[in-house]
Design an enzyme around this catalytic site. Structure first.
Site, mmCIF file in Angstrom:
data_model
loop_
_atom_site.group_PDB
_atom_site.id
_atom_site.type_symbol
_atom_site.label_atom_id
_atom_site.label_comp_id
_atom_site.label_asym_id
_atom_site.label_seq_id
_atom_site.Cartn_x
_atom_site.Cartn_y
_atom_site.Cartn_z
ATOM 1 N N ASP A 96 48.594 47.890 34.672
ATOM 2 C CA ASP A 96 48.486 47.546 33.268
ATOM 3 C C ASP A 96 49.033 48.720 32.460
ATOM 4 O O ASP A 96 49.042 49.852 32.941
ATOM 5 C CB ASP A 96 47.018 47.285 32.942
ATOM 6 C CG ASP A 96 46.842 46.657 31.580
ATOM 7 O OD1 ASP A 96 45.711 46.634 31.088
ATOM 8 O OD2 ASP A 96 47.855 46.200 31.005
ATOM 9 N N ASP A 270 41.929 38.970 36.084
ATOM 10 C CA ASP A 270 41.385 40.270 36.473
ATOM 11 C C ASP A 270 40.154 40.529 35.610
ATOM 12 O O ASP A 270 40.100 40.077 34.468
ATOM 13 C CB ASP A 270 42.401 41.395 36.241
ATOM 14 C CG ASP A 270 42.393 41.891 34.810
ATOM 15 O OD1 ASP A 270 43.001 41.220 33.947
ATOM 16 O OD2 ASP A 270 41.751 42.917 34.516
ATOM 17 N N CYS A 308 27.124 31.946 51.679
ATOM 18 C CA CYS A 308 28.233 32.907 51.718
ATOM 19 C C CYS A 308 28.389 33.521 53.100
ATOM 20 O O CYS A 308 27.424 34.031 53.659
ATOM 21 C CB CYS A 308 27.988 34.000 50.677
ATOM 22 S SG CYS A 308 29.257 35.268 50.635
ATOM 23 N N CYS A 310 30.000 36.234 53.928
ATOM 24 C CA CYS A 310 30.442 37.633 53.904
ATOM 25 C C CYS A 310 29.526 38.506 54.748
ATOM 26 O O CYS A 310 28.414 38.109 55.095
ATOM 27 C CB CYS A 310 30.533 38.169 52.468
ATOM 28 S SG CYS A 310 28.983 38.750 51.747
ATOM 29 N N CYS A 313 25.944 39.016 53.287
ATOM 30 C CA CYS A 313 25.041 37.862 53.373
ATOM 31 C C CYS A 313 24.708 37.516 54.815
ATOM 32 O O CYS A 313 23.649 36.967 55.099
ATOM 33 C CB CYS A 313 25.642 36.666 52.641
ATOM 34 S SG CYS A 313 25.725 36.964 50.860
ATOM 35 N N HIS A 338 29.921 42.066 48.406
ATOM 36 C CA HIS A 338 29.580 40.647 48.259
ATOM 37 C C HIS A 338 30.224 40.035 47.020
ATOM 38 O O HIS A 338 30.787 38.951 47.092
ATOM 39 C CB HIS A 338 28.068 40.438 48.178
ATOM 40 C CG HIS A 338 27.711 39.075 47.687
ATOM 41 N ND1 HIS A 338 27.782 37.939 48.478
ATOM 42 C CD2 HIS A 338 27.393 38.631 46.442
ATOM 43 C CE1 HIS A 338 27.485 36.876 47.746
ATOM 44 N NE2 HIS A 338 27.250 37.260 46.505
#
Lengths: 436, 397
Positions: A96, A270, A308, A310, A313, A338
């Site tokens: 940016d 974003d 989830c 991940c 989790c 997470h």
């Protein structure tokens, strides 16, 4: 006009009305949109290593030229061969311009036709950032996508300043294009300004489209404006921007906002929210958020999100994360892991559901989980109508979708509504949106 | 838990052993390092990156049960099935020791005949044997130290003697309360008194324990006082049971402990280095020689470098050229220097990985030296060349 070489290939793999799923081929990586891009402002993302980020599924990460120019400086990055090499990040990067930071973080910023004069927070020296300078900094950092320097105004400002900023942004984009030394491996995206004014927005979009840029961003949102104006601006811009180029809504955001914007035809997003909110112990779940600091979490033996897959989790339960958050570094790390996984999973689901022709069902399931009482927010209902998605199955049987808040919850401050929605009283406009 | 001595040197107390701990994938060779943890997980190394450390060397963790008093009830831990389940560390060995030398420090003035006192982030806590055993039975560690009344080196003889009496009584309480979880290591204290150390060791050796936890070190005694105290204790303890200690962290102290016959070390050295922005660079040469090639580094003492130093701003090389840790394989000193400057947590993560990896390799080299009988030479070479270097630095600056 300079002929722009494109090092970005956008192939649309599926559609539902305005929503699109695409494959974006960038110099460093092939990405799938809709796509959330985590923010690694200073060349890192909240304690997570590169291989964890890859495992989570991050495809593009953001760096900020303003912060990187201060530390470690773009000369050093150039010596290192660019930010990719410095960080050893093998996938794609977006930088940016820093305009937003200068305006929102600094009290002493003066914007003229030449550029932005600001005081360096590191040594107090006065510095001038021109569009040319800003592009040259991007060129040394070597990210796959670079943002033009725009004249950013806060959305809460009204009056002629907005018009001035919009026209100046247009003049600056031409200077950015002229100054760009690496069009063969860096994609310059223009940013649509114009505040919330549809007429100004329209002029801006048309002029930017004439520049035939590789991609376009919708700027000037994510500043605390009301949601009703927010979605209308996104809808207007996505309708007018070219089909074959990616659309990036800057500073967005909350999972709900991303779903709505994707339905309206945006591709890239974003926001610092998923990683920043870990400071407060907040986890993202399909039902909205989970406040892990809350005492109720002390005995909860479920994982953060039972659906989830991940690492966090699969291995940890709420009560354990509860005892870590806000106290130990590992708490932030696990929660960031997470939350980012959640955002990337959302991105993947948006992409695949569009490609596989089940986008409306995905949207309905998403809204049903988030609003189990059927009290889908009015602005969401309106946006989905424009997007051509039937969400009547998730809305409670009222004549029209109502914002279902008690009078205690609706505050006079717009951000009170956001706070009520997210069950928090800690967020202010500045704390949420200030640093990309 | 099973332990066996594989090789013992006659010239010193050093020995190589093998420790089999239920949850570990392979037997662990000793002398070994236990990784320091906070609430069960390393301070900064994410669970996903733990497997990148040498295994099974890195599979032993030291956990302080007192960490969990902050927001996590023992009933909840019990409901889940113990620490291994809660931490997602089913392949790791956990040794529970109340003292963690960083945040849970023994407070000898507040201890009473009923329990030991610790300064913790929750305030000063009095831990009675009954409470302690309850924690242990819920947490189910593989190894746990009995409750000890540790005192610093400067207390009176009377206070020191009391600490031994209490520690022995609490050991008996722990044994009789029998948490049916893990192997008990009897705590041995005694401060800087040779007599009390001997008395405590003799008494503990009479009890039915699986190993010994030698406490009371790292609390103000001089490094030169320690060998005699250690020898006094080791001479009495049976050879075939493992010895764990805490409070010994520096390489010199580790070597001292190993020479006396200690098998397991839990140390906060790596944590302190990491917080300070230091990365270990001392030589892992088999001979112990420390005249390594990186002695020209600025801001270093050739045993470690401080990555905050501006000298590393543009250094695009890894911390150590032939180090196989995640940090050295993927990142440069310049990047870590930048992360430290902008106060990003990733700096500590990368440093903790490298420092842990390096220290585990140090233990590996020591074990090899014991195996081929060259431990004493290794130790002498290491200490002398390190001392030479420090002397040289002192003269030149």
């Amino acid at each position: 006009m300079k002929f722009l070489l494109l090092c970005l290939l956008s192939q649309i793999l599926g559609r539902f009305n305005r929503a699109r799923a695409a494959q974006l081929t960038l110099p460093h990586f092939v990405c799938q949109t809709p796509l959330f891009m985590p923010v690694g402002t200073q060349g890192t993302i909240k304690g997570l290593t590169n291989n964890e980020l890859e495992r989570i599924g991050c495809q593009i990460i953001l760096g900020n030229t303003y912060h990187l120019a201060l530390r470690p400086t773009f000369e050093l990055l150039e010596e290192a061969g660019g930010l990719h090499n410095f960080m050893n990040w093998p996938r794609a990067m977006l930088t940016d311009s820093g305009g937003f930071q200068m305006v929102s973080l600094l009290h002493l910023a003066d914007i003229t036709e030449e550029g932005v004069t600001f005081q360096s927070p590191v040594d107090g020296k006065l510095m001038l950032l021109t569009p040319e300078e800003s592009i040259h900094i991007h060129n040394r950092i070597r990210a796959d996508i670079i943002m033009a320097l725009d004249d950013v105004v806060k959305t809460t400002i009204t009056g002629p300043r907005i018009k001035e900023a919009m026209y100046r942004t247009l003049r600056w984009i031409h200077r950015c294009i002229a100054a760009h030394r690496r069009p063969h491996d860096q994609n310059l995206f223009g940013i649509v300004q114009g505040g919330l004014d549809p007429v100004l927005k329209d002029i801006c979009v048309k002029s930017l489209v004439d520049c035939n840029l590789p991609g376009y961003a919708i700027g000037g949102l994510a500043g605390g404006e009301d949601k009703d104006s927010f979605w209308r601006v996104v809808a207007q811009c996505t309708a007018a921007l070219p089909e074959d180029k990616p659309r990036y809504v800057m500073g967005v955001g909350y999972p709900l906002d991303i779903v709505v914007c994707s339905a309206l035809g945006a591709d890239m997003y974003d926001c610092v929210y998923p990683t920043r909110t870990t400071c407060f112990g907040t986890a993202l779940i399909p039902e909205r958020v989970l406040k892990l600091k809350h005492r109720a979490m002390a005995d909860d033996t479920q994982p953060i999100d039972p659906t989830c897959p991940c690492m966090v989790c699969k291995n940890y339960i709420r009560t354990y994360i509860h005892c870590l958050v806000t106290k130990d570094a590992m708490g932030s790390q696990l929660l960031s892991s997470h939350n980012l996984y959640y955002m990337m999973r959302l991105s993947r689901n948006l992409h695949t559901s569009i490609v596989e022709g089940r986008f409306p069902k995905f949207v309905c399931d998403f809204l049903q989980t988030m609003f189990p009482k059927g009290d889908v927010l009015e602005w969401v209902c309106n946006a989905m109508e424009v997007a051509g998605i039937d969400i009547s199955s998730c809305c409670a049987p009222f004549p029209s979708c109502q914002e279902n808040y008690s009078s205690d919850e609706i505050g006079t401050n717009r951000f009170d509504k956001v706070n009520a929605y997210f069950g928090s009283s800690m967020y202010t406009r500045e704390s949420f949106y200030s640093t990309r | 838990m099973k332990f066996a001595v594989k090789k013992a040197l006659s010239s010193s107390g050093a020995r190589v052993g093998v420790l089999e701990v239920g949850s570990c994938p392979a037997p662990i060779e000793t002398p070994a390092l236990l990784l320091a943890t906070r609430k069960g997980l390393p301070h900064f190394i994410s669970p996903e990156l733990l497997p990148s450390l040498p295994s099974p060397d890195s599979n032993l963790l030291q956990v302080s049960p007192l960490h969990f008093l902050e927001g996590l009830s023992t009933t909840t831990i019990s409901k889940i099935g113990g620490l291994h389940q809660m931490l997602g560390l089913k392949q790791h060995g956990i040794a529970a020791v109340p003292r963690d030398s960083i945040q849970c420090l023994p407070e000898s003035k507040a201890a009473t005949r009923l329990g030991a006192s610790f300064e913790t982030p929750c305030g000063r806590l009095l831990i009675k044997p009954k409470d302690y055993i309850e924690m242990i039975s819920c947490m189910k560690p593989n190894i746990w130290a009995s409750l000890a009344d540790e005192v610093p080196a400067w207390v009176s003889e009377k206070r020191n003697k009391t600490s031994v009496d209490r520690t022995l009584r609490w050991l008996d309480d722990c044994i009789s309360l029998y948490p049916a979880a893990g192997s008990i290591f009897g705590a041995i204290v005694g401060g800087t008194s040779l007599e009390e150390r001997k008395r405590c060791a003799e008494e503990v050796a009479k009890r039915n324990v699986s190993g010994y936890w030698i406490g009371g070190f790292g609390l103000g005694e001089g490094i030169d006082e320690r060998p005699a105290l250690l020898r006094e204790v080791m001479d009495i303890l049976p050879d075939e049971k493992p010895r764990l200690t805490c409070g010994l962290g520096l390489p010199e102290e580790i070597l001292q402990g190993i020479a006396a016959g200690i098998d397991l070390f839990d140390s906060t050295y790596i944590y302190s280095l990491t917080l300070g922005g230091f990365a270990l660079t001392f030589s892992l040469d088999k001979s112990g020689e420390q005249h390594n090639l990186q002695s020209d580094q600025i801001g270093s003492d050739s045993t470690k470098i401080n990555l905050r130093a501006t000298a590393y701003r543009k250094d695009m090389s890894p911390i150590l050229e032939n180090c196989t840790c995640y940090t050295c394989q993927n990142h440069t000193k310049a990047y870590i220097n930048h992360l430290l400057n902008v106060h990003e947590m990733l700096a500590q993560t990368l440093l903790e990985i490298h420092n842990t990896h390096h220290y585990l390799r140090f233990f590996h080299v020591i074990r090899a030296a014991i195996q081929d009988g060259s431990f004493e030479e290794f130790r002498q070479a290491f200490l002398e060349s390190r001392r030479e270097h420090f002397k040289g630095e002192a003269i030149s600056t």
